[in-house]
Motif scaffolding. Structure first.
Motif, PDB file in Angstrom:
ATOM      1  N   ARG A 102       0.786  -1.232   0.000  1.00 23.05           N
ATOM      2  CA  ARG A 102       0.000   0.000   0.000  1.00 23.05           C
ATOM      3  C   ARG A 102       0.817   1.280   0.000  1.00 23.05           C
ATOM      4  O   ARG A 102       0.268   2.357   0.115  1.00 23.05           O
ATOM      5  CB  ARG A 102      -0.984   0.042   1.184  1.00 23.05           C
ATOM      6  N   HIS A 233       4.267  13.684 -13.892  1.00 22.37           N
ATOM      7  CA  HIS A 233       3.803  13.232 -12.586  1.00 22.37           C
ATOM      8  C   HIS A 233       3.581  11.718 -12.526  1.00 22.37           C
ATOM      9  O   HIS A 233       3.444  11.160 -11.446  1.00 22.37           O
ATOM     10  CB  HIS A 233       2.547  14.000 -12.141  1.00 22.37           C
TER      11      HIS A 233
ATOM     12  N   GLU B  33     -10.890  -7.327 -11.214  1.00 21.91           N
ATOM     13  CA  GLU B  33      -9.453  -7.528 -11.105  1.00 21.91           C
ATOM     14  C   GLU B  33      -9.123  -8.449  -9.939  1.00 21.91           C
ATOM     15  O   GLU B  33      -9.871  -8.546  -8.985  1.00 21.91           O
ATOM     16  CB  GLU B  33      -8.764  -6.192 -10.843  1.00 21.91           C
ATOM     17  N   LYS B  34      -7.951  -8.992 -10.008  1.00 21.78           N
ATOM     18  CA  LYS B  34      -7.334  -9.703  -8.898  1.00 21.78           C
ATOM     19  C   LYS B  34      -8.296 -10.624  -8.166  1.00 21.78           C
ATOM     20  O   LYS B  34      -8.591 -10.430  -6.991  1.00 21.78           O
ATOM     21  CB  LYS B  34      -6.711  -8.712  -7.908  1.00 21.78           C
ATOM     22  N   SER B  72     -12.002  -7.769  -6.668  1.00 18.45           N
ATOM     23  CA  SER B  72     -12.170  -6.311  -6.734  1.00 18.45           C
ATOM     24  C   SER B  72     -12.708  -5.919  -8.100  1.00 18.45           C
ATOM     25  O   SER B  72     -12.531  -6.635  -9.081  1.00 18.45           O
ATOM     26  CB  SER B  72     -10.844  -5.613  -6.438  1.00 18.45           C
ATOM     27  N   TYR B  82     -12.799   6.693 -11.974  1.00 15.21           N
ATOM     28  CA  TYR B  82     -13.305   5.319 -11.899  1.00 15.21           C
ATOM     29  C   TYR B  82     -13.879   5.064 -10.515  1.00 15.21           C
ATOM     30  O   TYR B  82     -13.632   5.817  -9.561  1.00 15.21           O
ATOM     31  CB  TYR B  82     -12.189   4.312 -12.220  1.00 15.21           C
ATOM     32  N   PHE B  84     -14.058   2.114  -7.632  1.00 17.09           N
ATOM     33  CA  PHE B  84     -13.356   0.896  -7.256  1.00 17.09           C
ATOM     34  C   PHE B  84     -14.029   0.268  -6.046  1.00 17.09           C
ATOM     35  O   PHE B  84     -14.440   0.966  -5.114  1.00 17.09           O
ATOM     36  CB  PHE B  84     -11.895   1.208  -6.919  1.00 17.09           C
ATOM     37  N   GLU B 106     -13.002  -2.078   0.474  1.00 10.32           N
ATOM     38  CA  GLU B 106     -12.849  -0.718  -0.042  1.00 10.32           C
ATOM     39  C   GLU B 106     -13.970  -0.430  -1.026  1.00 10.32           C
ATOM     40  O   GLU B 106     -14.404  -1.327  -1.757  1.00 10.32           O
ATOM     41  CB  GLU B 106     -11.513  -0.554  -0.770  1.00 10.32           C
ATOM     42  N   GLU B 112     -10.550  12.530 -11.523  1.00 10.67           N
ATOM     43  CA  GLU B 112      -9.392  13.312 -11.957  1.00 10.67           C
ATOM     44  C   GLU B 112      -9.930  14.517 -12.737  1.00 10.67           C
ATOM     45  O   GLU B 112      -9.963  14.507 -13.970  1.00 10.67           O
ATOM     46  CB  GLU B 112      -8.481  12.448 -12.832  1.00 10.67           C
ATOM     47  N   SER B 115      -5.710  17.262 -14.939  1.00  8.37           N
ATOM     48  CA  SER B 115      -4.489  16.458 -14.871  1.00  8.37           C
ATOM     49  C   SER B 115      -3.708  16.841 -13.621  1.00  8.37           C
ATOM     50  O   SER B 115      -3.648  18.006 -13.241  1.00  8.37           O
ATOM     51  CB  SER B 115      -3.655  16.728 -16.123  1.00  8.37           C
ATOM     52  N   GLN B 116      -3.146  15.897 -12.977  1.00  9.15           N
ATOM     53  CA  GLN B 116      -2.315  16.063 -11.781  1.00  9.15           C
ATOM     54  C   GLN B 116      -3.113  16.187 -10.484  1.00  9.15           C
ATOM     55  O   GLN B 116      -2.534  16.243  -9.414  1.00  9.15           O
ATOM     56  CB  GLN B 116      -1.366  17.273 -11.888  1.00  9.15           C
ATOM     57  N   ASN B 118      -6.146  14.435  -8.166  1.00  5.84           N
ATOM     58  CA  ASN B 118      -7.021  13.282  -7.957  1.00  5.84           C
ATOM     59  C   ASN B 118      -7.814  13.462  -6.678  1.00  5.84           C
ATOM     60  O   ASN B 118      -7.279  13.908  -5.664  1.00  5.84           O
ATOM     61  CB  ASN B 118      -6.198  12.002  -7.853  1.00  5.84           C
ATOM     62  N   ASP B 120     -10.456  11.300  -4.194  1.00  7.83           N
ATOM     63  CA  ASP B 120     -11.100  10.025  -3.866  1.00  7.83           C
ATOM     64  C   ASP B 120     -12.085  10.265  -2.733  1.00  7.83           C
ATOM     65  O   ASP B 120     -11.785  10.988  -1.778  1.00  7.83           O
ATOM     66  CB  ASP B 120     -10.073   8.991  -3.387  1.00  7.83           C
ATOM     67  N   LYS B 124     -11.577   3.811   1.866  1.00  9.05           N
ATOM     68  CA  LYS B 124     -10.295   3.534   1.214  1.00  9.05           C
ATOM     69  C   LYS B 124      -9.217   3.326   2.262  1.00  9.05           C
ATOM     70  O   LYS B 124      -9.177   4.038   3.265  1.00  9.05           O
ATOM     71  CB  LYS B 124      -9.922   4.709   0.298  1.00  9.05           C
ATOM     72  N   ASN B 125      -8.371   2.354   2.027  1.00 12.41           N
ATOM     73  CA  ASN B 125      -7.255   2.088   2.946  1.00 12.41           C
ATOM     74  C   ASN B 125      -6.008   2.817   2.463  1.00 12.41           C
ATOM     75  O   ASN B 125      -5.645   2.710   1.302  1.00 12.41           O
ATOM     76  CB  ASN B 125      -6.956   0.595   3.012  1.00 12.41           C
ATOM     77  N   PHE B 158     -10.007  12.173   0.122  1.00  8.68           N
ATOM     78  CA  PHE B 158      -8.558  12.140  -0.064  1.00  8.68           C
ATOM     79  C   PHE B 158      -8.223  12.845  -1.370  1.00  8.68           C
ATOM     80  O   PHE B 158      -8.693  12.456  -2.438  1.00  8.68           O
ATOM     81  CB  PHE B 158      -8.102  10.677  -0.103  1.00  8.68           C
ATOM     82  N   GLN B 160      -5.137  14.496  -3.829  1.00 12.31           N
ATOM     83  CA  GLN B 160      -3.700  14.521  -4.099  1.00 12.31           C
ATOM     84  C   GLN B 160      -3.408  15.376  -5.322  1.00 12.31           C
ATOM     85  O   GLN B 160      -4.080  15.239  -6.353  1.00 12.31           O
ATOM     86  CB  GLN B 160      -3.181  13.101  -4.366  1.00 12.31           C
TER      87      GLN B 160
END
Lengths: 244, 392
Positions: A102, A233, B33-34, B72, B82, B84, B106, B112, B115-116, B118, B120, B124-125, B158, B160
């Motif tokens: 993570r 980025h 996924e996964k 997931s 997206y 999740f 989760e 987004e 650009s640059q 994000n 959420d 979320k962990n 969250f 970023q």
């Protein structure tokens, strides 16, 4: 006596002409690097197959996204157990990210990727960034190959010294030997095949052989070279969990 | 449900996702996924006369198998984001009862807008920092790595912003509590630096540094915080034991971690970390705690509420050594948590044998070692896990 003079003249003429035509080590290395990828902003698929006694042991497939010779990230794509792992290399920095951890973890430069293959082997698309060629270029006794001696520019580079054989006609890499600072041979690479991508020739397959146990081999196959725009980025370690 | 019904129910659940996953994998908009199944076979010696449970007051369950499934889902919203979601499903088989649990691990939307940047929102962990075994600078997740890393809270916002390849700014806000954190991260030639300001408990600040050398990586994580809301054991009168938050509610505390990794020429990775936690229990606190759980069942039950026995003493060492592809066959690692306050330790050897790219078989043991009054021997179970993992 006359015949001897003629032979001596011919020998002197041929050797001096050939020597005069020899490009510098830096020029040869720049041409070698062209076979390893584009200069900037491209991606390619890489498959590493580990073999023991010529039998396939395991494999790892990944996509490499290369912004410039010093910035690259690898996304592992196969086998399923390895999916979602990522490796980012930017300058001298290397980070590893796995969904279960993570957070991106900084790695030392010498941590191994898989089998006989180091992170540098697949992530670096350029010898010139990490190595300085010896200005004295040697010629293979058969006159078909030029031999370059490359010295690592810093201690953090995976191999201290490389001997590189390149085709005298077109500077295609043919063979390389990788050495530690103590002079111990670690492994060798044979550049087995090349492919045409757009209008350029790129490496297709390299065979890495362990110097200690020649039965341990890894084949690296490169395919699907594509030019792609990669924003700065994307190469931020904090962005690794967001790369899709 | 009996054991057979449980196995049938879980297999049905897995099969539905398998078929559904295979049919939607090709879509650009929706992807599963996964998909993985983990099957744990436990063998433990959680005895009836455990010192944690004197007199067998609580009916302790002997769990012998655990089937885990962790799919997931990603739903892509064009290029703008997206959704999740990941699910954790468990079926536990034990002596007393079998139970199936399905938990939303989760579920968040990630946008987004430019650009640059994000954003959420959802469950979320997250983990911040540079250390491996503990998260010192990031106080919202302080469980050690061998315990399930669940976040303390559910909903988060969250954000970023990535300035370039070396700088990023993060803002984290917990929806249900008045806790928040901001982080500035930057990288130089061979060093990562994270500066965090947190509001958990009271105002605090954390710093996480990681610097790499040739074969060596060094990391340091200090945090400074004013006061603490941790619970501490008290003995106000003979045979009376209580928990109180007031013992350390004032003053500044500086927990810190220092550690490093080293890779040998033979590709052994060695990791060593020292963690100092001034907020943990002193020897005096721990003596009260031990007497309390011996003498008072109420106190013992409360201790489960206030503490998850997640290493709450003051000084620890963590060691890990690992090598992949040992003898050309398997991956091997051995980890150990050592409590410097009582010299008890937990030894965790693990060997993983990849059967194919889809299957691997592993064997992992949790071995608490030390005197009966040491933390690890007294509070942790000893057991062996044999795990097979399938991915498709």
């Amino acid at each position: 006596m006359k015949r001897m003079f003629v032979l001596l003249f011919l020998f002197t003429y041929l050797t001096t002409t050939f020597a005069a035509a020899l490009p510098s080590g830096q020029e040869i290395l720049a041409k070698v690097d062209q076979y390893r990828g584009y200069k900037r902003n491209f991606k390619m698929d890489i498959e590493v197959i580990n073999m023991k006694n010529n039998k396939r042991k395991n494999f790892l497939a990944m996509t490499a996204y290369i912004r410039d010779p010093e910035s690259c990230y690898l996304r592992y794509t196969n086998p399923p157990l390895e999916k979602d792992k990522m490796l980012l290399m930017a300058g001298k920095n290397t980070w590893f990210y796995n969904k279960s951890i993570r957070k991106p973890i900084r790695l030392s430069a010498k941590q191994r990727l898989f089998g006989n293959v180091s992170n540098m082997d697949v992530a670096r698309a350029n010898f010139s960034i990490d190595y300085t060629p010896n200005p004295k270029v040697q010629i293979d006794p058969t006159n078909h190959y030029l031999i370059l001696e490359l010295s690592a520019k810093s201690d953090t580079i995976a191999y201290n010294r490389i001997l590189l054989w390149v085709d005298a006609d077109n500077c295609q890499p043919k063979k390389a030997e990788f050495y530690t600072s103590s002079g111990k041979k670690l492994k060798s690479a044979d550049y087995l095949s090349f492919q045409k991508v757009e209008d350029q020739i790129k490496i297709k397959k390299v065979l890495i052989t362990d110097a200690l146990d020649p039965n341990n081999q890894s084949a690296i196959q490169y395919s699907n070279y594509h030019r792609i725009k990669l924003p700065d980025h994307y190469f931020n370690a904090d962005y690794l969990p967001r790369l899709k | 449900m009996n054991k057979i019904q449980h196995i049938v129910a879980v297999l049905l659940f897995v099969t539905i996702f398998w078929i559904f996953g295979s049919s939607t994998e090709a879509s650009d908009l929706f992807r599963i996924e996964k998909n993985s199944i983990s099957t744990y076979l436990h063998g433990n010696n959680f005895s009836d006369h455990s010192p944690v449970n004197p007199g067998n007051i609580i009916a302790l369950d002997k769990q012998w198998a655990d089937l885990k499934y962790n799919p997931s889902f990603s739903l892509y919203l064009g290029d703008s984001g997206y959704i999740f979601s990941s699910i954790r499903a468990n079926t536990l088989f034990s002596d007393l009862a079998n139970e199936s649990l399905i938990d939303l691990e989760e579920c968040f939307i990630s946008l987004e807008p430019v650009s640059q940047l994000n954003i959420d929102f959802g469950k979320k962990n997250l983990l911040w920092g540079t250390a491996y075994a503990w998260n010192v600078a990031y106080p919202f997740q302080n469980k050690p790595i061998f315990q399930t890393p669940l976040p303390e809270y559910d909903l988060i916002l969250f954000m970023q912003y990535f300035e370039n390849e070396s700088q990023s700014f993060s803002l984290l806000s917990f929806y249900q509590k008045e806790d928040a954190a901001i982080k500035y991260r930057f990288s130089t030639v061979d060093q990562d630096t994270e500066i965090m300001i947190t509001l958990k408990d009271k105002l605090g600040a954390g710093l996480a540094l990681s610097r790499s050398f040739d074969q060596f990586e060094l990391h340091i994580e200090p945090r400074i915080q004013n006061g603490s809301r941790e619970f501490y054991p008290h003995q106000p009168a003979p045979s009376i034991y209580t928990w109180s938050q007031t013992q350390k509610d004032a003053g500044y505390f500086i927990p810190f971690l220092i550690g490093g990794t080293y890779t040998t020429d033979n590709y052994w990775n060695i990791l060593l970390e020292y963690f100092h936690n001034p907020l943990g229990l002193s020897q005096h606190d721990f003596d009260i705690f031990q007497n309390g759980i011996n003498e008072s069942s109420t106190f013992m039950l409360q201790s489960h509420l206030y503490y998850q026995f997640a290493m709450f003493r003051q000084n620890y060492l963590f060691f890990r050594s690992a090598k992949e592809d040992i003898w050309g066959m398997a991956d091997f690692s051995v980890s150990s948590f050592l409590s410097l306050d009582d010299t008890g330790f937990m030894l965790i050897p693990e060997i993983v044998y990849p059967i194919s790219g889809y299957w691997k078989l592993s064997c992992k043991a949790y071995l608490p070692i030390g005197s009966n009054s040491s933390e690890f021997k007294r509070l942790f179970d000893q057991y062996v896990e044999i795990l097979s993992l399938i991915e498709f």
